[in-house]
Design an enzyme around this catalytic site. Structure first.
Site, PDB file in Angstrom:
ATOM      1  N   TYR A 250       0.930  -1.195   0.037  1.00  0.00           N
ATOM      2  CA  TYR A 250       0.019   0.180   0.094  1.00  0.00           C
ATOM      3  C   TYR A 250       0.843   1.205  -0.142  1.00  0.00           C
ATOM      4  O   TYR A 250       0.401   2.381  -0.172  1.00  0.00           O
ATOM      5  CB  TYR A 250      -1.114   0.043   1.341  1.00  0.00           C
ATOM      6  CG  TYR A 250      -1.883  -1.040   1.308  1.00  0.00           C
ATOM      7  CD1 TYR A 250      -2.787  -1.104   0.169  1.00  0.00           C
ATOM      8  CD2 TYR A 250      -1.664  -2.158   2.225  1.00  0.00           C
ATOM      9  CE1 TYR A 250      -3.737  -2.274   0.356  1.00  0.00           C
ATOM     10  CE2 TYR A 250      -2.773  -3.220   2.154  1.00  0.00           C
ATOM     11  CZ  TYR A 250      -3.628  -3.122   1.405  1.00  0.00           C
ATOM     12  OH  TYR A 250      -4.534  -4.311   1.561  1.00  0.00           O
TER      13      TYR A 250
ATOM     14  N   HIS B 255      -4.720   6.191  -1.076  1.00  0.00           N
ATOM     15  CA  HIS B 255      -5.143   6.111   0.367  1.00  0.00           C
ATOM     16  C   HIS B 255      -3.837   6.196   1.569  1.00  0.00           C
ATOM     17  O   HIS B 255      -4.368   6.503   2.366  1.00  0.00           O
ATOM     18  CB  HIS B 255      -5.655   4.565   0.483  1.00  0.00           C
ATOM     19  CG  HIS B 255      -7.180   4.525   1.117  1.00  0.00           C
ATOM     20  ND1 HIS B 255      -7.945   5.756   1.097  1.00  0.00           N
ATOM     21  CD2 HIS B 255      -7.666   3.404   1.710  1.00  0.00           C
ATOM     22  CE1 HIS B 255      -9.126   5.339   1.946  1.00  0.00           C
ATOM     23  NE2 HIS B 255      -8.886   3.948   2.153  1.00  0.00           N
TER      24      HIS B 255
ATOM     25  N   ASN C 138      -9.986   1.482   8.314  1.00  0.00           N
ATOM     26  CA  ASN C 138     -11.109   1.565   9.040  1.00  0.00           C
ATOM     27  C   ASN C 138     -11.181   1.386  10.329  1.00  0.00           C
ATOM     28  O   ASN C 138     -11.950   1.175  11.080  1.00  0.00           O
ATOM     29  CB  ASN C 138     -12.029   0.636   8.071  1.00  0.00           C
ATOM     30  CG  ASN C 138     -11.771  -0.702   8.335  1.00  0.00           C
ATOM     31  OD1 ASN C 138     -10.673  -1.279   8.576  1.00  0.00           O
ATOM     32  ND2 ASN C 138     -12.539  -1.714   7.928  1.00  0.00           N
TER      33      ASN C 138
ATOM     34  N   ASN D 277     -13.710   5.846   5.167  1.00  0.00           N
ATOM     35  CA  ASN D 277     -13.843   4.830   6.582  1.00  0.00           C
ATOM     36  C   ASN D 277     -12.906   5.167   7.780  1.00  0.00           C
ATOM     37  O   ASN D 277     -13.143   5.016   8.748  1.00  0.00           O
ATOM     38  CB  ASN D 277     -13.640   3.617   5.817  1.00  0.00           C
ATOM     39  CG  ASN D 277     -14.937   3.046   5.166  1.00  0.00           C
ATOM     40  OD1 ASN D 277     -16.003   3.547   5.570  1.00  0.00           O
ATOM     41  ND2 ASN D 277     -14.354   2.135   4.285  1.00  0.00           N
TER      42      ASN D 277
END
Length: 186
Positions: free
Chosen positions: A14, A19, A66, A112
């Site tokens: 990631y 994000h 989240n 989230n």
């Protein structure tokens, strides 16, 4: 002490995704202001140092997006930091790539990570919204979990945010935004 929270997802896969732009800003601020190495604490990677005259703790939750609220709550509770002294850097698909906006409080716009933080500490913290744009086609989740096409521009923006962060922490939101826009146009 102020709490500066960079949102992202843990793991190498990631690292360069949209994000994780909050992590990029957190890492840049830590480097630019010579914070010590991050250590594991509060379900997060944490480093404490100074941003100008401001004592600050940088927090990068080690949970997935989240569940970010748990790490923020632990750090804030342990150091008795009220929500008004917390600034969260996060991706925002409602803003074009490279656009930066700042606000205190408000809704989570379906994000989230913000939803989790709202549930943990309320919504009166500061948000630095970092535009990552929306996809022309395909899913939003696929878009924010995909890599930036031009990561250099993301790093440049993170450095501009870092270079002008004292303006924001001093309470001069308009000055901060003005300098980011001016610097970003160059």
């Amino acid at each position: 002490m102020l709490l500066l929270v960079g949102l992202g997802n843990p793991g190498k896969q990631y690292e360069f995704t949209r994000h994780n732009v909050g992590f990029v800003v957190a890492d840049t601020v830590a480097r630019d202001f010579n914070f010590p190495e991050f250590s594991s604490k509060y379900d997060a990677l944490v480093s404490v140092g100074n941003v100008g005259l401001h004592r600050a703790m940088i927090v990068k939750p080690a949970t997935f997006m989240n569940r970010s609220g748990a790490a923020v709550l632990k750090a804030a509770s342990m150091h008795k930091i009220p929500a008004e002294q917390i600034t969260v850097f996060h991706d925002d698909a409602d803003l074009q790539h490279g656009v930066v906006k700042v606000k205190q409080g408000g809704g989570n716009a379906g994000h989230n990570g913000l939803r989790s933080i709202d549930a943990a500490i309320g919504c009166q913290y500061w948000r630095v919204r970092l535009g990552v744009g929306r996809p022309d086609v395909g899913s939003l989740s696929g878009h924010v979990l995909s890599d930036f096409h031009d990561f250099d521009s993301v790093q440049q923006l993170a450095h501009k945010i870092s270079a002008n962060l004292t303006e924001l922490l001093d309470g001069n939101v308009n000055g901060f935004i003005s300098k980011i826009r001016c610097d970003h146009a160059q």
